[in-house]
Design a protein around this motif. Structure first.
Motif, mmCIF file in Angstrom:
data_model
loop_
_atom_site.group_PDB
_atom_site.id
_atom_site.type_symbol
_atom_site.label_atom_id
_atom_site.label_comp_id
_atom_site.label_asym_id
_atom_site.label_seq_id
_atom_site.Cartn_x
_atom_site.Cartn_y
_atom_site.Cartn_z
ATOM 1 N N SER A 1 40.995 44.105 41.702
ATOM 2 C CA SER A 1 40.315 45.390 41.597
ATOM 3 C C SER A 1 41.246 46.346 40.859
ATOM 4 O O SER A 1 42.434 46.426 41.181
ATOM 5 C CB SER A 1 40.001 45.940 42.990
ATOM 6 O OG SER A 1 39.414 47.212 42.913
ATOM 7 N N TYR A 2 40.725 47.028 39.857
ATOM 8 C CA TYR A 2 41.541 48.002 39.148
ATOM 9 C C TYR A 2 41.826 49.204 40.031
ATOM 10 O O TYR A 2 40.913 49.795 40.587
ATOM 11 C CB TYR A 2 40.857 48.487 37.863
ATOM 12 C CG TYR A 2 41.127 47.599 36.688
ATOM 13 C CD1 TYR A 2 42.269 47.780 35.922
ATOM 14 C CD2 TYR A 2 40.261 46.566 36.355
ATOM 15 C CE1 TYR A 2 42.540 46.962 34.843
ATOM 16 C CE2 TYR A 2 40.526 45.743 35.272
ATOM 17 C CZ TYR A 2 41.659 45.940 34.529
ATOM 18 O OH TYR A 2 41.925 45.129 33.469
ATOM 19 N N ARG A 3 43.088 49.574 40.150
ATOM 20 C CA ARG A 3 43.468 50.812 40.832
ATOM 21 C C ARG A 3 43.362 51.967 39.845
ATOM 22 O O ARG A 3 42.871 53.030 40.160
ATOM 23 C CB ARG A 3 44.890 50.700 41.377
ATOM 24 C CG ARG A 3 45.331 51.947 42.100
ATOM 25 C CD ARG A 3 46.638 51.733 42.823
ATOM 26 N NE ARG A 3 46.875 52.840 43.723
ATOM 27 C CZ ARG A 3 47.888 53.688 43.580
ATOM 28 N NH1 ARG A 3 48.757 53.534 42.607
ATOM 29 N NH2 ARG A 3 48.031 54.671 44.432
ATOM 30 N N GLU B 1 40.368 54.927 47.964
ATOM 31 C CA GLU B 1 40.820 53.540 48.081
ATOM 32 C C GLU B 1 40.487 53.033 49.459
ATOM 33 O O GLU B 1 40.850 53.644 50.457
ATOM 34 C CB GLU B 1 42.309 53.432 47.790
ATOM 35 C CG GLU B 1 42.630 53.789 46.348
ATOM 36 C CD GLU B 1 44.106 53.734 46.027
ATOM 37 O OE1 GLU B 1 44.893 54.306 46.803
ATOM 38 O OE2 GLU B 1 44.443 53.125 45.017
ATOM 39 N N PHE B 2 39.780 51.937 49.494
ATOM 40 C CA PHE B 2 39.359 51.333 50.769
ATOM 41 C C PHE B 2 40.018 49.994 50.949
ATOM 42 O O PHE B 2 40.156 49.235 50.060
ATOM 43 C CB PHE B 2 37.835 51.122 50.786
ATOM 44 C CG PHE B 2 37.078 52.378 50.533
ATOM 45 C CD1 PHE B 2 36.760 53.232 51.584
ATOM 46 C CD2 PHE B 2 36.662 52.729 49.259
ATOM 47 C CE1 PHE B 2 36.036 54.384 51.358
ATOM 48 C CE2 PHE B 2 35.931 53.879 49.016
ATOM 49 C CZ PHE B 2 35.616 54.714 50.056
ATOM 50 N N TYR C 1 44.983 45.847 41.910
ATOM 51 C CA TYR C 1 45.212 45.269 43.228
ATOM 52 C C TYR C 1 44.855 43.803 43.076
ATOM 53 O O TYR C 1 43.803 43.470 42.513
ATOM 54 C CB TYR C 1 44.308 45.911 44.276
ATOM 55 C CG TYR C 1 44.754 47.285 44.706
ATOM 56 C CD1 TYR C 1 46.001 47.476 45.290
ATOM 57 C CD2 TYR C 1 43.933 48.383 44.539
ATOM 58 C CE1 TYR C 1 46.415 48.728 45.694
ATOM 59 C CE2 TYR C 1 44.334 49.645 44.948
ATOM 60 C CZ TYR C 1 45.573 49.809 45.518
ATOM 61 O OH TYR C 1 45.984 51.050 45.919
ATOM 62 N N ILE C 2 45.727 42.937 43.531
ATOM 63 C CA ILE C 2 45.478 41.512 43.386
ATOM 64 C C ILE C 2 45.814 40.767 44.660
ATOM 65 O O ILE C 2 46.822 41.045 45.307
ATOM 66 C CB ILE C 2 46.261 40.924 42.182
ATOM 67 C CG1 ILE C 2 45.920 39.444 42.014
ATOM 68 C CG2 ILE C 2 47.748 41.175 42.311
ATOM 69 C CD1 ILE C 2 46.380 38.855 40.703
ATOM 70 N N GLY C 3 44.942 39.863 45.016
ATOM 71 C CA GLY C 3 45.176 38.925 46.095
ATOM 72 C C GLY C 3 44.909 37.550 45.533
ATOM 73 O O GLY C 3 43.876 37.319 44.894
ATOM 74 N N THR C 4 45.829 36.629 45.697
ATOM 75 C CA THR C 4 45.675 35.294 45.137
ATOM 76 C C THR C 4 46.583 34.322 45.867
ATOM 77 O O THR C 4 47.259 34.690 46.828
ATOM 78 C CB THR C 4 45.974 35.305 43.618
ATOM 79 O OG1 THR C 4 45.576 34.056 43.052
ATOM 80 C CG2 THR C 4 47.432 35.576 43.322
ATOM 81 N N ASP C 5 46.622 33.099 45.416
ATOM 82 C CA ASP C 5 47.501 32.083 45.985
ATOM 83 C C ASP C 5 48.867 32.222 45.315
ATOM 84 O O ASP C 5 49.170 31.543 44.338
ATOM 85 C CB ASP C 5 46.906 30.695 45.751
ATOM 86 C CG ASP C 5 47.696 29.595 46.414
ATOM 87 O OD1 ASP C 5 48.782 29.875 46.976
ATOM 88 O OD2 ASP C 5 47.244 28.441 46.379
ATOM 89 N N ILE D 1 39.272 36.392 57.574
ATOM 90 C CA ILE D 1 38.566 35.749 56.464
ATOM 91 C C ILE D 1 39.302 35.987 55.149
ATOM 92 O O ILE D 1 39.622 35.047 54.430
ATOM 93 C CB ILE D 1 37.111 36.255 56.344
ATOM 94 C CG1 ILE D 1 36.345 35.997 57.642
ATOM 95 C CG2 ILE D 1 36.414 35.618 55.146
ATOM 96 C CD1 ILE D 1 36.134 34.539 57.958
ATOM 97 N N SER D 2 39.559 37.251 54.806
ATOM 98 C CA SER D 2 40.269 37.559 53.564
ATOM 99 C C SER D 2 40.722 39.017 53.563
ATOM 100 O O SER D 2 40.308 39.808 54.398
ATOM 101 C CB SER D 2 39.377 37.303 52.344
ATOM 102 O OG SER D 2 38.345 38.251 52.277
ATOM 103 N N ALA D 3 41.552 39.341 52.587
ATOM 104 C CA ALA D 3 42.008 40.715 52.381
ATOM 105 C C ALA D 3 41.446 41.195 51.047
ATOM 106 O O ALA D 3 41.338 40.423 50.100
ATOM 107 C CB ALA D 3 43.531 40.765 52.350
ATOM 108 N N SER D 4 41.091 42.470 50.991
ATOM 109 C CA SER D 4 40.615 43.028 49.725
ATOM 110 C C SER D 4 40.821 44.539 49.728
ATOM 111 O O SER D 4 40.984 45.152 50.772
ATOM 112 C CB SER D 4 39.140 42.697 49.490
ATOM 113 O OG SER D 4 38.336 43.263 50.505
#
Length: 107
Positions: A18-20, A106-107, A26-30, A91-94
């Protein structure tokens, strides 16, 4: 890996982005697969002082991102700062950024 004029990941993984703002994601990945590190390398996955539990993967038990980082344009992913993380059983972070008439939410 960073792109010349943008952001680039060369390793396929379940990824949340998601673009800040124009120059930050903002990035969540392996992170283990992309950065080539193991679960016991807190310096690659999270910041040493941010409470990252090195025994946990950067992915949840469901296989989705567990750690969200702020990645600045033109910098390597390994330098991205950890914003927050969830438990491996979640489940996940976002993160979501909403720009509204000069205000940033920002949420």
């Amino acid at each position: 890996m960073e792109g010349e004029d943008g952001f680039e990941l060369s390793t396929p993984a379940k990824t949340y982005v998601s673009y800040r703002n124009r120059n930050e994601l903002y990035i969540g990945t392996d992170f283990e697969s992309i950065l080539g590190c193991s679960n016991d390398s807190t310096s690659m996955i999270g910041d040493k002082d941010d409470g990252v539990n090195s025994s946990l993967s950067s992915m949840t038990d469901s296989g989705y991102p567990r750690i969200i980082k702020r990645w600045k344009r033109g910098t390597p992913l390994k330098d991205a700062q950890t914003v927050f993380e969830v438990q491996s059983t979640d489940i996940s972070a976002s993160v979501y950024t909403y720009h509204d008439r000069g205000y940033i939410h920002e949420f």
